[in-house]
Design a protein around this motif. Sequence first.
Motif, PDB file in Angstrom:
ATOM      1  N   ALA A   1     -11.331  23.504  -1.716  1.00  0.00           N
ATOM      2  CA  ALA A   1     -11.769  22.913  -0.451  1.00  0.00           C
ATOM      3  C   ALA A   1     -12.811  23.787   0.226  1.00  0.00           C
ATOM      4  O   ALA A   1     -13.853  23.314   0.682  1.00  0.00           O
ATOM      5  CB  ALA A   1     -10.573  22.712   0.473  1.00  0.00           C
ATOM      6  N   LEU A   2     -12.515  25.085   0.274  1.00  0.00           N
ATOM      7  CA  LEU A   2     -13.463  26.010   0.916  1.00  0.00           C
ATOM      8  C   LEU A   2     -14.776  26.080   0.143  1.00  0.00           C
ATOM      9  O   LEU A   2     -15.860  26.079   0.734  1.00  0.00           O
ATOM     10  CB  LEU A   2     -12.839  27.395   1.035  1.00  0.00           C
ATOM     11  N   LEU A   3     -14.685  26.144  -1.179  1.00  0.00           N
ATOM     12  CA  LEU A   3     -15.903  26.201  -1.993  1.00  0.00           C
ATOM     13  C   LEU A   3     -16.735  24.931  -1.824  1.00  0.00           C
ATOM     14  O   LEU A   3     -17.972  24.989  -1.748  1.00  0.00           O
ATOM     15  CB  LEU A   3     -15.546  26.407  -3.464  1.00  0.00           C
ATOM     16  N   ALA A   4     -16.060  23.791  -1.758  1.00  0.00           N
ATOM     17  CA  ALA A   4     -16.776  22.522  -1.595  1.00  0.00           C
ATOM     18  C   ALA A   4     -17.499  22.479  -0.251  1.00  0.00           C
ATOM     19  O   ALA A   4     -18.645  22.029  -0.160  1.00  0.00           O
ATOM     20  CB  ALA A   4     -15.805  21.354  -1.722  1.00  0.00           C
ATOM     21  N   LEU A   5     -16.842  22.939   0.811  1.00  0.00           N
ATOM     22  CA  LEU A   5     -17.481  22.958   2.131  1.00  0.00           C
ATOM     23  C   LEU A   5     -18.706  23.870   2.138  1.00  0.00           C
ATOM     24  O   LEU A   5     -19.761  23.516   2.671  1.00  0.00           O
ATOM     25  CB  LEU A   5     -16.477  23.413   3.192  1.00  0.00           C
ATOM     26  N   CYS A   6     -18.566  25.051   1.537  1.00  0.00           N
ATOM     27  CA  CYS A   6     -19.697  25.993   1.493  1.00  0.00           C
ATOM     28  C   CYS A   6     -20.842  25.440   0.653  1.00  0.00           C
ATOM     29  O   CYS A   6     -22.020  25.629   0.987  1.00  0.00           O
ATOM     30  CB  CYS A   6     -19.225  27.344   0.951  1.00  0.00           C
ATOM     31  N   LEU A   7     -20.510  24.758  -0.437  1.00  0.00           N
ATOM     32  CA  LEU A   7     -21.555  24.168  -1.271  1.00  0.00           C
ATOM     33  C   LEU A   7     -22.298  23.073  -0.519  1.00  0.00           C
ATOM     34  O   LEU A   7     -23.536  22.969  -0.608  1.00  0.00           O
ATOM     35  CB  LEU A   7     -20.933  23.611  -2.554  1.00  0.00           C
ATOM     36  N   LEU A   8     -21.567  22.254   0.221  1.00  0.00           N
ATOM     37  CA  LEU A   8     -22.211  21.213   1.031  1.00  0.00           C
ATOM     38  C   LEU A   8     -23.215  21.816   2.000  1.00  0.00           C
ATOM     39  O   LEU A   8     -24.332  21.318   2.164  1.00  0.00           O
ATOM     40  CB  LEU A   8     -21.145  20.434   1.802  1.00  0.00           C
ATOM     41  N   ILE A   9     -22.812  22.906   2.642  1.00  0.00           N
ATOM     42  CA  ILE A   9     -23.702  23.560   3.605  1.00  0.00           C
ATOM     43  C   ILE A   9     -24.917  24.146   2.899  1.00  0.00           C
ATOM     44  O   ILE A   9     -26.063  23.999   3.364  1.00  0.00           O
ATOM     45  CB  ILE A   9     -22.930  24.645   4.383  1.00  0.00           C
ATOM     46  N   ALA A  10     -24.702  24.823   1.780  1.00  0.00           N
ATOM     47  CA  ALA A  10     -25.810  25.464   1.063  1.00  0.00           C
ATOM     48  C   ALA A  10     -26.860  24.444   0.625  1.00  0.00           C
ATOM     49  O   ALA A  10     -28.064  24.683   0.752  1.00  0.00           O
ATOM     50  CB  ALA A  10     -25.274  26.228  -0.148  1.00  0.00           C
ATOM     51  N   VAL A  11     -26.407  23.304   0.133  1.00  0.00           N
ATOM     52  CA  VAL A  11     -27.343  22.283  -0.348  1.00  0.00           C
ATOM     53  C   VAL A  11     -28.045  21.591   0.829  1.00  0.00           C
ATOM     54  O   VAL A  11     -29.270  21.446   0.839  1.00  0.00           O
ATOM     55  CB  VAL A  11     -26.605  21.248  -1.214  1.00  0.00           C
TER      56      VAL A  11
ATOM     57  N   GLY B   1       0.834  -1.208   0.000  1.00  0.00           N
ATOM     58  CA  GLY B   1       0.000   0.000   0.000  1.00  0.00           C
ATOM     59  C   GLY B   1       0.859   1.244   0.000  1.00  0.00           C
ATOM     60  O   GLY B   1       2.033   1.234   0.358  1.00  0.00           O
ATOM     61  N   GLN B   2       0.287   2.349  -0.458  1.00  0.00           N
ATOM     62  CA  GLN B   2       0.973   3.625  -0.432  1.00  0.00           C
ATOM     63  C   GLN B   2      -0.027   4.717  -0.091  1.00  0.00           C
ATOM     64  O   GLN B   2      -1.223   4.593  -0.345  1.00  0.00           O
ATOM     65  CB  GLN B   2       1.632   3.930  -1.784  1.00  0.00           C
ATOM     66  N   ALA B   3       0.463   5.764   0.522  1.00  0.00           N
ATOM     67  CA  ALA B   3      -0.422   6.872   0.901  1.00  0.00           C
ATOM     68  C   ALA B   3      -0.965   7.536  -0.351  1.00  0.00           C
ATOM     69  O   ALA B   3      -0.221   7.817  -1.294  1.00  0.00           O
ATOM     70  CB  ALA B   3       0.355   7.883   1.750  1.00  0.00           C
ATOM     71  N   PRO B   4      -2.257   7.789  -0.432  1.00  0.00           N
ATOM     72  CA  PRO B   4      -2.830   8.411  -1.620  1.00  0.00           C
ATOM     73  C   PRO B   4      -2.416   9.870  -1.730  1.00  0.00           C
ATOM     74  O   PRO B   4      -2.122  10.520  -0.735  1.00  0.00           O
ATOM     75  CB  PRO B   4      -4.341   8.294  -1.378  1.00  0.00           C
ATOM     76  N   ARG B   5      -2.396  10.346  -2.961  1.00  0.00           N
ATOM     77  CA  ARG B   5      -2.079  11.752  -3.157  1.00  0.00           C
ATOM     78  C   ARG B   5      -3.226  12.611  -2.637  1.00  0.00           C
ATOM     79  O   ARG B   5      -4.371  12.192  -2.573  1.00  0.00           O
ATOM     80  CB  ARG B   5      -1.867  12.027  -4.647  1.00  0.00           C
ATOM     81  N   ASN B   6      -2.902  13.859  -2.289  1.00  0.00           N
ATOM     82  CA  ASN B   6      -3.940  14.749  -1.803  1.00  0.00           C
ATOM     83  C   ASN B   6      -4.984  14.980  -2.889  1.00  0.00           C
ATOM     84  O   ASN B   6      -4.645  15.341  -4.023  1.00  0.00           O
ATOM     85  CB  ASN B   6      -3.349  16.106  -1.386  1.00  0.00           C
ATOM     86  N   PRO B   7      -6.251  14.790  -2.573  1.00  0.00           N
ATOM     87  CA  PRO B   7      -7.293  15.060  -3.554  1.00  0.00           C
ATOM     88  C   PRO B   7      -7.457  16.553  -3.763  1.00  0.00           C
ATOM     89  O   PRO B   7      -6.950  17.357  -2.978  1.00  0.00           O
ATOM     90  CB  PRO B   7      -8.547  14.467  -2.894  1.00  0.00           C
ATOM     91  N   PRO B   8      -8.172  16.984  -4.820  1.00  0.00           N
ATOM     92  CA  PRO B   8      -8.354  18.415  -5.072  1.00  0.00           C
ATOM     93  C   PRO B   8      -8.961  19.147  -3.887  1.00  0.00           C
ATOM     94  O   PRO B   8      -8.710  20.337  -3.695  1.00  0.00           O
ATOM     95  CB  PRO B   8      -9.300  18.435  -6.290  1.00  0.00           C
ATOM     96  N   SER B   9      -9.783  18.452  -3.077  1.00  0.00           N
ATOM     97  CA  SER B   9     -10.445  19.128  -1.965  1.00  0.00           C
ATOM     98  C   SER B   9      -9.463  19.582  -0.905  1.00  0.00           C
ATOM     99  O   SER B   9      -9.812  20.351  -0.020  1.00  0.00           O
ATOM    100  CB  SER B   9     -11.488  18.199  -1.328  1.00  0.00           C
TER     101      SER B   9
END
Length: 736
Positions: free
Chosen positions: A17-27, A3-11
């Motif tokens: 990351a901030l936009l995704a968090l705000c979108l989650l809250i809005a929806v 196994g290997q540590a996964p690369r950081n996702p776009p979030s």
Amino acid sequence: MGGQAPRNPPSDRPVPALLALCLLIAVSYFPATLAGFVWDDRVLSQAKPVQALSGLWHIWFEPRALKEYEGHYWPLLYTTFWLEHKLWGLKPLGYHLVNLLLHAAVTCLLWHLLRRLAVPGAWLAAALFAVHPVHVEPVVWVIGRKDLLASLFYIAALLAYIRFIEAPRVRRYLGALALFVLGLLSKSMILTLPVALLIWHAWKRGRVTAADAARALPFLAVGLAVTVLDWRSYKDLENVSFDYTLIERALIAAQSLWFYAGKLLWPAHLAVVYPRWPTGGPLAWAALSAAAALLLALWHQRRRLGRGPLTAVLFFAVTLSPTLGFFDYGYMRFSFVADRYQYLAGAGLMALLAAAAHRATGALPAVIGRCRPVALALILLPLSILTWQQAGIYRDEGAFFGHITALNPKARSAYYNLGGWLREQGREEQALAAYNQALAHLDPSDRSAAASLYVNLGVIHENRGQYREAGDFYRRALQAKPRAGDALYNLARLLNGDREYRESLELYRRLIAIAPDNANAHAGMADTLAWLGRPRQALRSLERAQALDPARRRQGTARQQLDKMLDQIGARQSLRQADANYRKALEHHRQGRPEEALAALRQSREQSPDSVEIHTFIGLINEQAGRLEQAAADYRRALQIDPRSVQALNRLGALRLRQQRYREALEHFQALAKIQPDFAKVYSGMGVALYNLKRPQEALRSFEKALSLDPALQEARVNREHVLQALKGGSNSPAP
């Protein structure tokens, strides 16, 4: 393949990351934009300091002005309400949008903090925080803003303190201290921050030094000072005391901690008011033992597991500690727990879960590791749906209190408040049912709540013409709370109508001693004094009422009002004999002597020919004697006097059903439904008429309407089943 540590996702990149968090809250929280004000939100609609331009002074320096609505000294919270009231008045949407923005700000700050602390899976922890349904209560309930504001300043203070430790500057330390004070002035529950600072030091270096303790000491001093100020303010309003022993409080605390952790892991059946549990028993001891064992295990395994798990659990427990039952507060009368209490504390366990998930996926093969977005969606989507559903209960107080009573059938305060909302909607039958449920679960030791409930029951019975029952409830309210002003006033007014003037006068005097500026009390006393033949004293009371309420002057001078009052008394005196005969008729009717009752009623009718009640009563006796057309004529006479008489319309509609004159019955029931739309039996009678007029689908809707208003109405339930069977079988036989 290893196994290997996964690369950081776009979030994990800041802007996405901030936009995704705000979108989650809005929806997830979209239903909050449709929500109204519920329960303690009355501080917005009723508290003068929030609404007045000069209110800021009272909010900060004269908190007694808010004590009728909120006993705590949280001026920063009410300052935000004051400002918003100047921007959009009492429109709920603005307040809810501000709460959503605050929740988004707390979430983004939390993500930033976890990244600074190099916590694995920081974005997942923030996403869990963003959409977890246990946060609906503080986010969607407007008054829950106190938790949002306090948490925002708490995290900001912690970040400022970390910057100070990394690069010591006095202004950074003072900035952290100032942010902490702002948080305390929003809600003093965050006084645990100094302990959290020490926990952070222990997590970072494995020990706490004397210098660390010295730096935390000013935070502790400020926290205690503001909290004591808040406690004294609250104690003046509501001096609560529970005689639990230290062992019992420890058992309550242990069960509460496991309860909160359980709701984080499995957020089902989220209630605003949870049932209280016993303070002892095997389950309580098991919870305490398990909590102690967990802490010991994490301590002993800190080298193998790392200090993170112990830190997260300690943060969770310490942040919740002010509400775990070690200190008395008023809400403990209803429940030992509330979702809003773990708004900030739950972040510790969420960070622990996210870190564990991140490390677990990092140990997976690379191919499986690429499925992380799918796994993320499988976690966040159900939570988001649950949050959407939970937010919907805040649309109005009917949905809000109905949700509470559905999950907690013993929540007397919810039944009481539901009854008040139903009364405001004009649905007194349902309000009475809710109040009776509150009465069934009443805590006699809560005298203020008991008095308020009795008064509301009295008002409903009085509105229904059940004056004896109303008087009994007002007296019970005064037994529970002798200084209950509304009970004193209502009972005095009721006794005045029953010509019990001396007792009425004594009650008015008691009320004025308690509330000397009550204009209605002085006006009621004037009426009583006039009936007792004491016009000079009555005139003084009227003058006092006018001085207290200038609007009364538009009705004329006190002397003119007294003259009108005396004229009315003279006219009413001539009705006394009619009233005596009516009472005599009631007594004969109760004793099963209809002819004697009828004779007394005829005498009463001669003395008071325009009385709807007398004509309706005569009709009832004639109907019971089988003189149906004579009864119908009596009911019609009553309706000529008052076309909106509920009793006459109902009796005439029921009589026409009995005579199988269904069109006439339907007309009377339809007229009655316009006057009293929450009267379940009207729709039941209407359904019978419609069914027999060969309109079964409309009949079915009428029976369902009746059952929605009164689920216990057996006749509607039976007839509904009959109609359903008839529709299935194709028959159209008369309903029973």
